[in-house]
Write a protein that holds these residues in place. Structure first.
Motif, PDB file in Angstrom:
ATOM      1  N   LEU A 132      47.332  33.017  90.441  1.00 16.72           N
ATOM      2  CA  LEU A 132      46.593  32.774  89.196  1.00 16.72           C
ATOM      3  C   LEU A 132      47.063  33.695  88.078  1.00 16.72           C
ATOM      4  O   LEU A 132      47.195  34.903  88.264  1.00 16.72           O
ATOM      5  CB  LEU A 132      45.094  33.001  89.428  1.00 16.72           C
ATOM      6  N   LEU A 133      47.296  33.109  86.918  1.00 15.19           N
ATOM      7  CA  LEU A 133      47.546  33.876  85.707  1.00 15.19           C
ATOM      8  C   LEU A 133      46.278  33.848  84.864  1.00 15.19           C
ATOM      9  O   LEU A 133      45.740  32.778  84.576  1.00 15.19           O
ATOM     10  CB  LEU A 133      48.699  33.269  84.902  1.00 15.19           C
ATOM     11  N   ILE A 134      45.781  35.030  84.476  1.00 17.31           N
ATOM     12  CA  ILE A 134      44.624  35.127  83.590  1.00 17.31           C
ATOM     13  C   ILE A 134      45.117  35.463  82.186  1.00 17.31           C
ATOM     14  O   ILE A 134      45.825  36.457  81.991  1.00 17.31           O
ATOM     15  CB  ILE A 134      43.635  36.209  84.058  1.00 17.31           C
ATOM     16  N   ALA A 135      44.734  34.639  81.216  1.00 16.76           N
ATOM     17  CA  ALA A 135      45.102  34.886  79.820  1.00 16.76           C
ATOM     18  C   ALA A 135      43.825  35.030  79.003  1.00 16.76           C
ATOM     19  O   ALA A 135      43.121  34.052  78.746  1.00 16.76           O
ATOM     20  CB  ALA A 135      45.956  33.742  79.283  1.00 16.76           C
ATOM     21  N   ASP A 136      43.508  36.266  78.637  1.00 16.02           N
ATOM     22  CA  ASP A 136      42.298  36.550  77.857  1.00 16.02           C
ATOM     23  C   ASP A 136      42.528  37.856  77.109  1.00 16.02           C
ATOM     24  O   ASP A 136      43.061  38.812  77.678  1.00 16.02           O
ATOM     25  CB  ASP A 136      41.075  36.665  78.771  1.00 16.02           C
ATOM     26  N   ASP A 137      42.127  37.909  75.852  1.00 15.39           N
ATOM     27  CA  ASP A 137      42.423  39.093  75.049  1.00 15.39           C
ATOM     28  C   ASP A 137      41.414  40.223  75.236  1.00 15.39           C
ATOM     29  O   ASP A 137      41.584  41.296  74.666  1.00 15.39           O
ATOM     30  CB  ASP A 137      42.537  38.743  73.560  1.00 15.39           C
ATOM     31  N   HIS A 138      40.366  40.005  76.049  1.00 12.65           N
ATOM     32  CA  HIS A 138      39.386  41.063  76.288  1.00 12.65           C
ATOM     33  C   HIS A 138      39.583  41.659  77.678  1.00 12.65           C
ATOM     34  O   HIS A 138      39.443  40.964  78.689  1.00 12.65           O
ATOM     35  CB  HIS A 138      37.967  40.517  76.141  1.00 12.65           C
TER      36      HIS A 138
ATOM     37  N   GLU B 237      48.083  39.347  84.263  1.00 11.76           N
ATOM     38  CA  GLU B 237      47.097  39.228  83.193  1.00 11.76           C
ATOM     39  C   GLU B 237      47.818  39.412  81.866  1.00 11.76           C
ATOM     40  O   GLU B 237      48.651  40.304  81.733  1.00 11.76           O
ATOM     41  CB  GLU B 237      46.020  40.306  83.324  1.00 11.76           C
ATOM     42  N   VAL B 238      47.501  38.557  80.909  1.00 10.59           N
ATOM     43  CA  VAL B 238      48.087  38.676  79.573  1.00 10.59           C
ATOM     44  C   VAL B 238      46.966  38.560  78.544  1.00 10.59           C
ATOM     45  O   VAL B 238      45.879  38.068  78.849  1.00 10.59           O
ATOM     46  CB  VAL B 238      49.164  37.600  79.320  1.00 10.59           C
ATOM     47  N   ALA B 239      47.253  39.012  77.324  1.00 10.39           N
ATOM     48  CA  ALA B 239      46.210  39.076  76.300  1.00 10.39           C
ATOM     49  C   ALA B 239      46.451  38.134  75.131  1.00 10.39           C
ATOM     50  O   ALA B 239      45.639  38.082  74.208  1.00 10.39           O
ATOM     51  CB  ALA B 239      46.087  40.514  75.776  1.00 10.39           C
ATOM     52  N   THR B 240      47.546  37.367  75.153  1.00 14.64           N
ATOM     53  CA  THR B 240      47.834  36.447  74.050  1.00 14.64           C
ATOM     54  C   THR B 240      48.346  35.114  74.588  1.00 14.64           C
ATOM     55  O   THR B 240      48.858  35.027  75.712  1.00 14.64           O
ATOM     56  CB  THR B 240      48.906  37.018  73.095  1.00 14.64           C
ATOM     57  N   GLY B 241      48.218  34.088  73.751  1.00 11.99           N
ATOM     58  CA  GLY B 241      48.738  32.787  74.130  1.00 11.99           C
ATOM     59  C   GLY B 241      50.240  32.803  74.282  1.00 11.99           C
ATOM     60  O   GLY B 241      50.796  32.182  75.194  1.00 11.99           O
ATOM     61  N   GLU B 242      50.913  33.524  73.396  1.00 13.23           N
ATOM     62  CA  GLU B 242      52.374  33.610  73.463  1.00 13.23           C
ATOM     63  C   GLU B 242      52.817  34.238  74.773  1.00 13.23           C
ATOM     64  O   GLU B 242      53.760  33.760  75.426  1.00 13.23           O
ATOM     65  CB  GLU B 242      52.898  34.440  72.284  1.00 13.23           C
ATOM     66  N   ALA B 243      52.142  35.301  75.193  1.00 18.76           N
ATOM     67  CA  ALA B 243      52.486  35.968  76.452  1.00 18.76           C
ATOM     68  C   ALA B 243      52.243  35.046  77.644  1.00 18.76           C
ATOM     69  O   ALA B 243      53.008  35.056  78.621  1.00 18.76           O
ATOM     70  CB  ALA B 243      51.678  37.250  76.610  1.00 18.76           C
TER      71      ALA B 243
ATOM     72  N   LEU C  61      44.346  30.383  84.044  1.00 18.61           N
ATOM     73  CA  LEU C  61      42.991  30.480  83.499  1.00 18.61           C
ATOM     74  C   LEU C  61      43.147  30.963  82.066  1.00 18.61           C
ATOM     75  O   LEU C  61      43.536  32.113  81.830  1.00 18.61           O
ATOM     76  CB  LEU C  61      42.153  31.449  84.336  1.00 18.61           C
ATOM     77  N   LEU C  62      42.865  30.092  81.103  1.00 14.90           N
ATOM     78  CA  LEU C  62      43.302  30.301  79.729  1.00 14.90           C
ATOM     79  C   LEU C  62      42.130  30.368  78.759  1.00 14.90           C
ATOM     80  O   LEU C  62      41.374  29.402  78.608  1.00 14.90           O
ATOM     81  CB  LEU C  62      44.236  29.143  79.345  1.00 14.90           C
ATOM     82  N   ASP C  63      41.984  31.510  78.093  1.00 11.97           N
ATOM     83  CA  ASP C  63      40.953  31.674  77.072  1.00 11.97           C
ATOM     84  C   ASP C  63      41.309  30.831  75.849  1.00 11.97           C
ATOM     85  O   ASP C  63      42.481  30.576  75.573  1.00 11.97           O
ATOM     86  CB  ASP C  63      40.861  33.160  76.686  1.00 11.97           C
ATOM     87  N   LEU C  64      40.280  30.403  75.110  1.00 13.23           N
ATOM     88  CA  LEU C  64      40.540  29.579  73.936  1.00 13.23           C
ATOM     89  C   LEU C  64      40.977  30.382  72.726  1.00 13.23           C
ATOM     90  O   LEU C  64      41.939  30.028  72.062  1.00 13.23           O
ATOM     91  CB  LEU C  64      39.281  28.785  73.564  1.00 13.23           C
ATOM     92  N   ARG C  65      40.262  31.444  72.429  1.00 18.73           N
ATOM     93  CA  ARG C  65      40.535  32.179  71.200  1.00 18.73           C
ATOM     94  C   ARG C  65      41.204  33.505  71.516  1.00 18.73           C
ATOM     95  O   ARG C  65      40.589  34.424  72.047  1.00 18.73           O
ATOM     96  CB  ARG C  65      39.246  32.405  70.413  1.00 18.73           C
TER      97      ARG C  65
END
Length: 217
Positions: free
Chosen positions: A12-18, A39-45, A59-63
């Protein structure tokens, strides 16, 4: 751990800026067959990571900064159409849900969902299941079924209306659009009414889907 048990893990890749959200998710997924590989903090990453590393589910955060989650979803699906992506959001917004469906996400989770629902959703997404609930689909069925304007017909939106439409498709409320564009709330309402009439749709969700189909967002 045996080789077989390693192979059974869902990567699983978690993408969330918090950071606190990422820590909480990792904690909730401990002692399961789901392994947080990054874990990444940006959409680009997120887009860059899945292009270079094997991942079973995102698992992709919206904002997020540097490209929102839905833009990242579109890029991921363009490069890897079969990659399961679960959208994670604080916002139960029909426009967000409509865009997520239109762009090929497997599911839409709110951040206050239970641990059991989180785990079940990721596990089922890894099997490439679509997990849209009947209620979610009911809310947007009309939007997705709305006829598409012919490609050679130009909808006569003004430049300001196009900008408002992009904000609508990104899930902003009229108040948020007014603040972003530094115009009055009533002016935004008037623009939205004009947009719906010109597009021949009945609500904001249908307008959002139209914008996605026309690659405006």
């Amino acid at each position: 751990m045996t080789q077989r048990s390693k192979e059974s893990k869902i990567r699983l890749l978690i993408a969330d800026d918090h950071e606190m959200v990422r820590i909480g998710l990792r904690t909730m997924l401990a002692d399961t067959n789901i392994e947080v590989v990054a874990e990444v903090a940006t959409g680009e990453a997120a887009v860059n990571y899945v292009s270079q590393h094997p991942v079973d589910v995102v698992l992709l955060d919206l904002r997020m900064p540097d490209g929102d989650g839905l833009s990242a979803l579109a890029r991921m699906k363009l490069a890897k159409p079969e990659l399961p992506v679960v959208i994670l959001s604080n916002y139960d917004n029909p426009s967000f849900i409509a865009r997520a469906v239109a762009l090929g996400a497997n599911a839409f989770l709110l951040k206050d969902c239970s641990r059991e629902k989180l785990i079940d959703t990721i596990q089922r997404a890894a099997k490439k299941e679509s997990l849209w609930t009947r209620e979610e689909l009911r809310r947007i069925t009309g939007a997705l079924a709305a006829p598409r304007p012919a490609s050679d017909i130009d909808v006569p939106l003004t430049e300001r209306e196009f900008l408002v439409l992009r904000h609508v498709a990104n899930g902003l409320t009229n108040k948020e659009i007014a603040e972003a564009m530094k115009i009055s709330y009533e002016t935004v309402k008037e623009h939205v009414q004009h947009i719906l009439r010109k597009l021949g749709v009945s609500d904001r969700t249908q307008a959002a889907v139209w914008a996605v189909r026309k690659n405006l967002v």
